[in-house]
Design a protein around this motif. Structure first.
Motif, mmCIF file in Angstrom:
data_model
loop_
_atom_site.group_PDB
_atom_site.id
_atom_site.type_symbol
_atom_site.label_atom_id
_atom_site.label_comp_id
_atom_site.label_asym_id
_atom_site.label_seq_id
_atom_site.Cartn_x
_atom_site.Cartn_y
_atom_site.Cartn_z
ATOM 1 N N HIS A 272 0.818 -1.204 0.000
ATOM 2 C CA HIS A 272 0.000 0.000 0.000
ATOM 3 C C HIS A 272 0.856 1.259 0.000
ATOM 4 O O HIS A 272 0.646 2.110 -0.849
ATOM 5 C CB HIS A 272 -1.082 0.072 1.080
ATOM 6 N N HIS A 321 -6.815 -2.680 4.263
ATOM 7 C CA HIS A 321 -8.001 -2.584 3.402
ATOM 8 C C HIS A 321 -7.902 -3.509 2.186
ATOM 9 O O HIS A 321 -8.856 -3.625 1.432
ATOM 10 C CB HIS A 321 -8.309 -1.140 2.981
ATOM 11 N N HIS A 322 -6.762 -4.145 1.982
ATOM 12 C CA HIS A 322 -6.671 -5.142 0.913
ATOM 13 C C HIS A 322 -7.119 -6.515 1.416
ATOM 14 O O HIS A 322 -7.140 -7.474 0.656
ATOM 15 C CB HIS A 322 -5.242 -5.240 0.388
HETATM 16 CU CU LIG Z 1 -3.927 -0.083 -0.284
#
Ligand SMILES: [Cu+2]
Ligand code: HEM
Lengths: 567, 216
Positions: A272, A321-322
């Motif tokens: 990220h 959030h992945h």
């Molecule tokens: Cu991300």
């Protein structure tokens, strides 16, 4: 003789310096392109400008490879069943497309190629802090690339660019070659980041205080911090994965008592932030181009500068959030979702400040500026859809669908690649001393914009209707979306070919650019095009900010008086 | 960049104004690099913490297999080498070239002692069948995940050992340059930044030793 009261970065105390105006020559005799010639001189050069061009060449080459793979993938998806390649080949192609585009194109594109070229010039320095290390970084990149090509020739890779375990511990393709390649490549990125941080801290010309630092450099500074803090975690992750395959160490492999979700945590802890290694330098370019072509001071200098750092910081806290559907705890999911919303704030601040900069500016629609408008439109869609994906209830439905594919292409291609093109067209005259054909360039920009949206807008729709990501076949209902998307990708292909054509042509027969074709106040424009080996033939002294368009041009061309020529 | 017209001493690269700026820049660069190293080991420490939280009893049992005595000796050896590298820098600052060379050689010697002891420890483990990962055959620890402890052990100490080897190479290179008379109290930047690196290698071991050997 004039005097100026400035703070040299090397001592930090205020000093009165004797300065005079140095007007750059419009027809330079000695430039970095003429002073050492021949292949060997290029390969051993420590000049940041040549190294920047070498990166530019490699990035272009990889973009070509990744782009051809993309067109093959899109062509395969013209029909619901097999069109012309096997399913296994398809898996290999999307893996290599993703890995090449992320690791070999987008990550080095702006910092290592354009950044290397302009960073010392915007600082008024002669080079980066560690020029030999800079050359070493380039060769490390090349070695990493060689490993990846060995994998290509040797069974390929079919794990997806994310290398998720347990599949990556079982796949019969050459995972190890690529993980070693990525490991090596990471050092190139780390060393470039280290070099840039030291350069920005220590090599600023007299008068460049933090408040007069071009926003491009604030962006590169924030990027370098992410590179130094996140990349080593990727390095250790791929090292562990390599050992997992070579020795079966079991840390990520459930069959041996390990935990595959741990791999995902490790991977996204880097990846990220890595999206910000790609996105933040793009923001830097947008700030430079938008002020130059609005002839106006940037709106909210500090808001833009500090939001880059805020993004770098918050970007480290959202990796989960992945993994909303991976089985991580409900508490973690909620916290990650909230933090993901938070990261939208500094990004939104930037977009609003850019738009405010346009207000009452005298806007000149030159090619780089057209790319900026494309960027504002496309990146905003990418950002908003990111917020939607960060919303738990929506993501459970949208995860691993084409909606995600569309989202990250809107941010990565629409954000990074389009601002890379903006920067390339903006600095091209400085790098080469030549002008490209403005009309053809505008046509190119239009083709990219139209092609891009034709390719990726339908993907949002089919994604929200349930078309899964990474599938080789699909049900008939999605045919129209896939076919539109494929046609869009061909338009994109034509656009890129056109760009390559007129840029190449400008090298041979382009008009002379002159030192400052855009009338920019930026320091990198106050020297010849192309610059000489030392960038400036004097030590620049800076008294105004880089966006002070209300001050006359003379005040931007100052340098130390009474200096010997030989330095 | 004030004193631009004063002549450059030979060790100052063309893009720096003076020796001080070059020194500060090199030092900052090394610090940034060390931060990166900490994050690199941080990943492994993180794996360590997670597995220790999951299998606390495994870590207690497995740590008994490690030889605390030799681990402690190695800790002392490395701390000693940190001291000698600091003394090398001090000698350079005071223009004592002989002291510089001797201290560098002692540092290399201590680093080699560390590696030899580590080598014996590894060899002993291999004899028992304590290999990393799927090659693990030892039966002495009654725990299904015993191999994972040693995977983490080998990764941590292995990556650290690679750093020691790189350190030996660097210090030897500094020694060769010192022999050629390149350093003085005016210019000892490479000695200083190599010293910084070596302190970090030492510091990481100071964490590894209690975390792996001294689990109660
Ligand atoms: Cu991300
Ligand atoms: C700015 C540049 C950005 C880039 C380059 C980028 C890139 C990506 C990539 C590559 C993925 C796919 C991961 C996978 O393989 O599953 C992804 C997914 C995701 N992105 Fe972004 N992203 C960016 C910005 C954002 C922003 C601003 C947000 C939200 C505020 C966001 C939220 C998400 C979410 C929630 C996912 C997960 C979707 C899912 O897997 O279901 N991203 N992004």
């Amino acid at each position: 003789m004039l005097t100026a009261e400035v703070k040299p970065a090397s001592t930090g105390t205020k000093k009165t310096l004797k300065v005079k105006r140095y007007k750059p020559s419009e027809d330079p005799k000695n430039t970095y392109l003429t002073d050492e010639k021949g292949l060997w001189a290029w390969m051993t050069t420590v000049d940041h400008k040549k190294i920047g061009l070498m990166y530019l060449g490699s990035v272009t080459f990889f973009f070509l490879v990744g782009g051809i793979l993309a067109l093959l993938l899109r062509t395969e998806l013209l029909t619901p069943a097999k069109t012309f390649i096997e399913a296994d080949t398809y898996n290999q192609f999307f893996t290599l497309h993703g890995a090449i585009m992320v690791f070999f194109v987008l990550i080095p594109s702006i910092p290592a190629a354009l950044g290397n070229f302009v960073l010392p010039m915007q600082l008024g320095a002669k080079d980066v802090a560690f020029p030999r290390l800079n050359l070493a970084s380039f060769y490390i990149y090349v070695i990493g690339a060689i490993f990846t090509f060995i994998a290509l020739a040797n069974n390929g890779l079919d794990t997806g660019w994310t290398f998720y375990t347990p599949y990556s511990t079982q796949s019969s393709s050459s995972v190890i070659w690529v993980t070693i390649g990525v490991f090596i490549l990471g050092f190139s990125s780390i060393l470039t980041g280290t070099n840039f941080i030291a350069t920005i801290h220590k090599l600023r010309a007299p008068g460049i205080t933090w408040g007069k630092l071009p926003l491009n450099l604030w962006a590169l500074y924030a990027t370098s911090i992410i590179q130094v803090l996140a990349t080593p975690v990727l390095a250790i992750t791929v090292l562990l994965l390599t050992m997992e395959r070579a020795l079966g160490i079991g840390i990520f492999d459930p069959a041996l008592g390990g935990d595959p979700v741990l791999f995902q945590h490790f991977f996204w802890f880097y990846s990220h932030p890595a999206v910000y290694i790609m996105a933040v330098p793009a923001f830097g370019i947008i700030s430079e181009v938008i002020t130059t072509f609005s002839k106006k001071h940037i709106f909210g200098y500090w808001a833009i500068a500090l939001s880059s750092l805020a993004i770098a910081f918050i970007g480290f806290l959202v990796w989960g959030h992945h993994m909303f559907t991976s089985g991580q705890s409900a508490v973690a999911t909620t916290v990650f979702s909230f933090l993901t919303f938070l990261v939208g704030i500094p990004t939104g601040i930037k977009v609003l400040n850019w738009v405010a900069t346009l207000y009452k500016g005298s806007i000149e629609m030159k090619t780089p500026m057209i790319y900026v408008f494309s960027f504002l439109f496309i990146f905003s869609i990418g950002g908003f859809t990111g917020i939607m994906l960060g919303t738990l209830s929506a993501d459970i439905h949208l995860h691993d669908t084409y909606y995600v594919v569309a989202h990250f292409h809107y941010v990565m291609m629409g954000g990074t690649l389009i601002s890379f093109l903006a920067g390339l067209h903006y600095w091209w005259p400085k790098m080469t001393g030549k002008m490209y054909n403005e009309f053809q360039a505008k046509v190119g920009a239009a083709l990219i914009f139209i092609g891009f949206n034709t390719t990726f807008l339908p993907q949002f729709i089919m994604g929200s209707q349930g078309m899964p990501r990474r599938y080789y076949n699909y049900i008939d209902q999605f045919t129209i979306f896939h076919q539109t998307s494929t046609i869009g990708s061909y338009i994109l292909g034509v656009g890129f070919l056109l760009i390559a054509y007129y840029l190449a042509k400008s090298l041979k027969s382009g008009e002379k650019a002159g030192s400052n074709p855009w009338g920019s106040r930026g320091l990198e424009w106050q020297t010849t095009s192309p610059p000489d080996f030392h960038n400036f033939d004097h030590t620049p002294v800076v008294i105004n900010g880089p966006y002070d368009y209300h001050r006359p041009m003379e005040e931007f061309q100052l340098g130390l008086a009474n200096e010997d020529k030989d330095h | 960049m004030a004193n631009h017209s004063t002549s450059h001493p030979t060790h100052v690269h063309h893009h720096f104004v003076d020796s001080d700026q070059q020194f500060d820049t090199a030092k900052l660069g090394m610090w940034v690099f060390l931060v990166n190293e900490i994050l690199f080991f941080g990943g492994l420490f993180c794996a360590y913490i997670i597995y220790r939280a999951w299998y606390p009893e495994l870590f207690q049992m497995a740590a008994l297999e490690l030889n605390t005595f030799w681990g402690a000796v190695n800790t002392v050896v490395l701390i000693g080498s940190s001291l000698t590298v600091a003394m090398a820098i001090r000698s350079a600052q005071k223009d004592q070239m002989k002291g510089l060379k001797i201290n560098l050689l002692i540092t290399i010697g201590l680093a080699l002692v560390f590696m030899v002891i580590k080598g014996f420890e590894y060899a002993h483990k291999f004899e028992l069948g304590i290999f990393p990962g799927e090659y693990y055959t030892y039966e002495g620890i009654d725990h299904p995940q015993a191999a994972i402890f040693f995977s983490i052990y080998y990764m941590l100490t292995g990556v650290h050992a690679v750093h020691v080897l790189i350190g030996i190479g660097l210090i030897y290179w500094i020694y060769l340059r010192a022999k050629k008379g390149e350093f003085s109290s005016e210019y000892y930047t490479p000695v200083e930044i190599t010293g910084l690196y070596w302190h970090l290698v030492d510091l990481i071991w100071i964490f590894l030793f209690p975390l792996l050997y001294l689990i109660e």
